[in-house]
Motif scaffolding. Structure first.
Motif, PDB file in Angstrom:
ATOM      1  N   HIS A  77       0.768  -1.168  -0.071  1.00 44.46           N
ATOM      2  CA  HIS A  77      -0.038  -0.088  -0.075  1.00 44.46           C
ATOM      3  C   HIS A  77       1.025   1.480   0.096  1.00 44.46           C
ATOM      4  O   HIS A  77       1.823   1.325   0.967  1.00 44.46           O
ATOM      5  N   GLU A  80       1.927   3.483   3.160  1.00 44.39           N
ATOM      6  CA  GLU A  80       2.009   2.764   4.192  1.00 44.39           C
ATOM      7  C   GLU A  80       3.732   2.391   4.321  1.00 44.39           C
ATOM      8  O   GLU A  80       4.009   1.229   4.034  1.00 44.39           O
ATOM      9  N   ARG A 128      -2.911   4.255  -1.299  1.00 44.95           N
ATOM     10  CA  ARG A 128      -2.978   2.933  -0.987  1.00 44.95           C
ATOM     11  C   ARG A 128      -2.766   1.923  -2.340  1.00 44.95           C
ATOM     12  O   ARG A 128      -2.074   1.099  -2.352  1.00 44.95           O
ATOM     13  N   HIS A 167       2.910  -3.475   6.700  1.00 47.24           N
ATOM     14  CA  HIS A 167       1.862  -2.454   6.530  1.00 47.24           C
ATOM     15  C   HIS A 167       1.926  -1.100   7.841  1.00 47.24           C
ATOM     16  O   HIS A 167       2.632  -1.357   8.602  1.00 47.24           O
ATOM     17  N   ASP A 168       1.155  -0.167   7.435  1.00 45.99           N
ATOM     18  CA  ASP A 168       0.743   0.841   8.199  1.00 45.99           C
ATOM     19  C   ASP A 168      -0.561   0.859   8.274  1.00 45.99           C
ATOM     20  O   ASP A 168      -1.434   0.913   7.321  1.00 45.99           O
TER      21      ASP A 168
END
Ligand SMILES: [Zn+2]
Length: 531
Positions: A77, A80, A128, A167-168
């Motif tokens: 993403h 992220e 994203r 990820h974030d």
């Protein structure tokens, strides 16, 4: 040297990538990877393994000589980024410390395969999705994205014994209902809808436990478990189903006092600790129960600022009601890190009502005070431009004006809009140019504002040209007009900018203008200095 504390302490000095993760673009990442390959010739293998939809090269960074493969991928993403620099930092740290038995043992037992920034097109614009507009992490079965096909191919070729999917999560996610931010959430990903505990999944649970033990001292109470539900289109779930156990790591929001780069620092400590545990005893010493006991993630239960204990006055009524007010600053990581050039960050009200279970970055005490939306005023004609400057706008801000609707002729629209843009400064009222408006505020300025003699609301309204001498008569004028025509007093409302006034005095549950003082002004989420 490989204890979590020494890793945490040493990271600021030894980090290989010096750019904060949100600011790291694909070009600079590639330069960093090449520099790493040059620093360790023969030990780092850097291969272009594919191209993004918009033709950006995607690289695989390989180190170690073991026959067991571990695959790391980050930033599938684009917005992220936290773990992306951590992967290079880890590669450099391991190769710089081959005099340490742990480092040697990791590199001799395992081959580390790293794909930092799997989605370079999304990363470039901080979105994203990829260049096609597709969420790569929902493309595991259809494989319509080149990035998704690449990830699948690397998995098939190397059959990793563990995958780390980096990820974030939303920066406002909390640890259960504790009101504390989940600065990191982990998940031992399911490989089926029934959530069966396979040997691989036990390994990923142990890896999660290792991460929890390693980083919780640096963010006490800030760790959560990500939603375990089987996600049929996601890569983590399907890679698990295809035979590689996957750990999902979601960097989150940080409490006040941390720097945004601390998310990368936490990833550095977490991932190196997992590698150390694998090399020592295949993580046998990590108790999966530590992972099981983590509270689950919760969303929508935290805001940047919560104004607590106040009453709210809405237009159309002179009665106040008990209500807190929570709002957020709408910035992404790149804005928070200060690398996108945008200086004005908009705000948005998240809730009105009872926020007693809502966590906050900052709490503002409004005990017994009244909150009402900042004033919206009108201005007629291009000639008013002569006094519409920063100084007068600052004066209007101190009088509680949040928005100025400026009606001009069609012919003046372009130049008025240009002028308004020069005044788009945090802490000043917003100037919105309208050509031929259908409705308009009841309160129209006839020139630059005069100075209010005091903070009494009667004098404030006088300075704005409203006769407040009859006390609540002015309130009737401003508040009780039919809502469709009146936007001099706006509603405080979810999703609108946090522009509001805090004033004193409640008498019998009513707002009493005659005795009320203006205590503070907040414009788009920022408090205005009244003096
Ligand atoms: Zn994600």
């Amino acid at each position: 040297m490989f204890s979590p504390r020494s890793l945490w302490q040493t990271w600021p000095d030894v980090r290989f990538v010096r750019t904060p993760a949100p600011c790291l673009r694909h070009d600079e990442l590639l330069q960093n990877m090449q520099a790493l390959a040059i620093r360790y010739p023969g030990d780092i293998h850097l291969d272009e393994v594919g191209r993004s939809f918009l033709n950006r090269p995607i690289h695989l960074l390989k180190l170690g000589v073991g026959d067991k493969n571990i695959l790391f991928w980050s930033q599938m993403h684009g917005d992220e980024p936290s773990a992306t620099p951590a992967l290079l930092d880890i590669a450099d740290y391991l190769l710089a410390n081959t005099d340490q038995p742990i480092s040697r043992s990791i590199l001799e037992s395992y081959t580390l395969l790293m794909i930092p920034m799997l989605n370079p097109d999304g990363a470039e614009v901080y979105e994203r999705v990829n260049g096609q507009g597709i969420d790569i992490n929902r493309d595991a079965l259809r494989l319509a994205t080149p990035e998704g096909r690449l990830l699948k191919r690397i998995c098939d070729e190397h059959k990793p014994m563990l995958g780390l999917n980096l990820h974030d999560q939303g920066r406002m996610t909390t640890v259960g209902d504790t009101g504390r931010l989940a600065s990191n959430s982990v998940l031992a990903v399911s490989g089926d809808a029934e959530n069966i505990l396979t040997r691989g999944r036990l390994r990923s649970k142990r890896a999660c436990a290792a991460i929890v033990e390693a980083i919780s001292p640096f963010i006490p109470g800030g760790l959560a478990r990500y939603d375990e539900e089987w996600s049929p289109l996601a890569f983590g779930d399907n890679i698990t189903a295809w035979g590689t156990p996957v750990v999902l790591i979601e960097s989150g929001g940080l409490p006040v006092g941390y720097e945004i780069t601390d998310l990368t620092r936490l990833s550095f400590v977490a991932l190196l600790t997992v590698l150390k545990g694998l090399a020592e005893d295949d993580l046998a010493g990590c108790d999966p129960q530590i992972y099981e006991d983590l509270p689950e993630n919760q969303t929508d239960s935290w805001s940047d600022v919560v104004v607590r204990g106040g009453y709210v006055l809405q237009p159309g009524a002179t009665e106040v009601f008990r209500s807190d007010l929570a709002f957020n600053h709408l910035h992404n990581g790149r804005q928070a890190a200060g690398c996108c050039g945008q200086t004005r960050i908009p705000s948005q009200i998240f809730l009105l009502g009872d926020a007693s279970c809502h966590g906050a970055g900052a709490s503002v005490d409004a005990n017994g005070k009244i909150l009402l939306a900042a004033f919206e005023v009108g201005l007629m004609g291009w000639p008013e431009k002569k006094w519409l400057d920063q100084e007068n706008l600052a004066r209007l801000a101190r009088l509680g004006v949040g928005t100025i609707y400026w009606a001009v002729d069609e012919a003046d629209h372009v130049q008025a809009t240009k002028h308004a843009e020069t005044l788009a400064i945090q802490g000043l009222p917003r100037v919105e140019v309208l050509a031929n408006p259908l409705s308009f505020p009841t309160l129209i300025l006839s020139g630059p504002p005069s100075r209010a003699g005091s903070t009494s609301m009667v004098e404030i309204l006088d300075a704005l040209g409203v006769d407040g001498s009859e006390g609540n008569g002015a309130i009737e004028t401003l508040w009780m007009e039919p809502a469709s025509q009146n936007y001099s007093v706006a509603r405080l409302c979810k999703d609108r900018p946090a522009s509001f006034l805090m004033v004193s005095s409640v008498a019998d549950g009513r707002f009493d203008l005659r005795t009320s003082q203006l205590l503070s002004v907040w414009l788009d989420g920022h408090e205005v200095a009244l003096k």
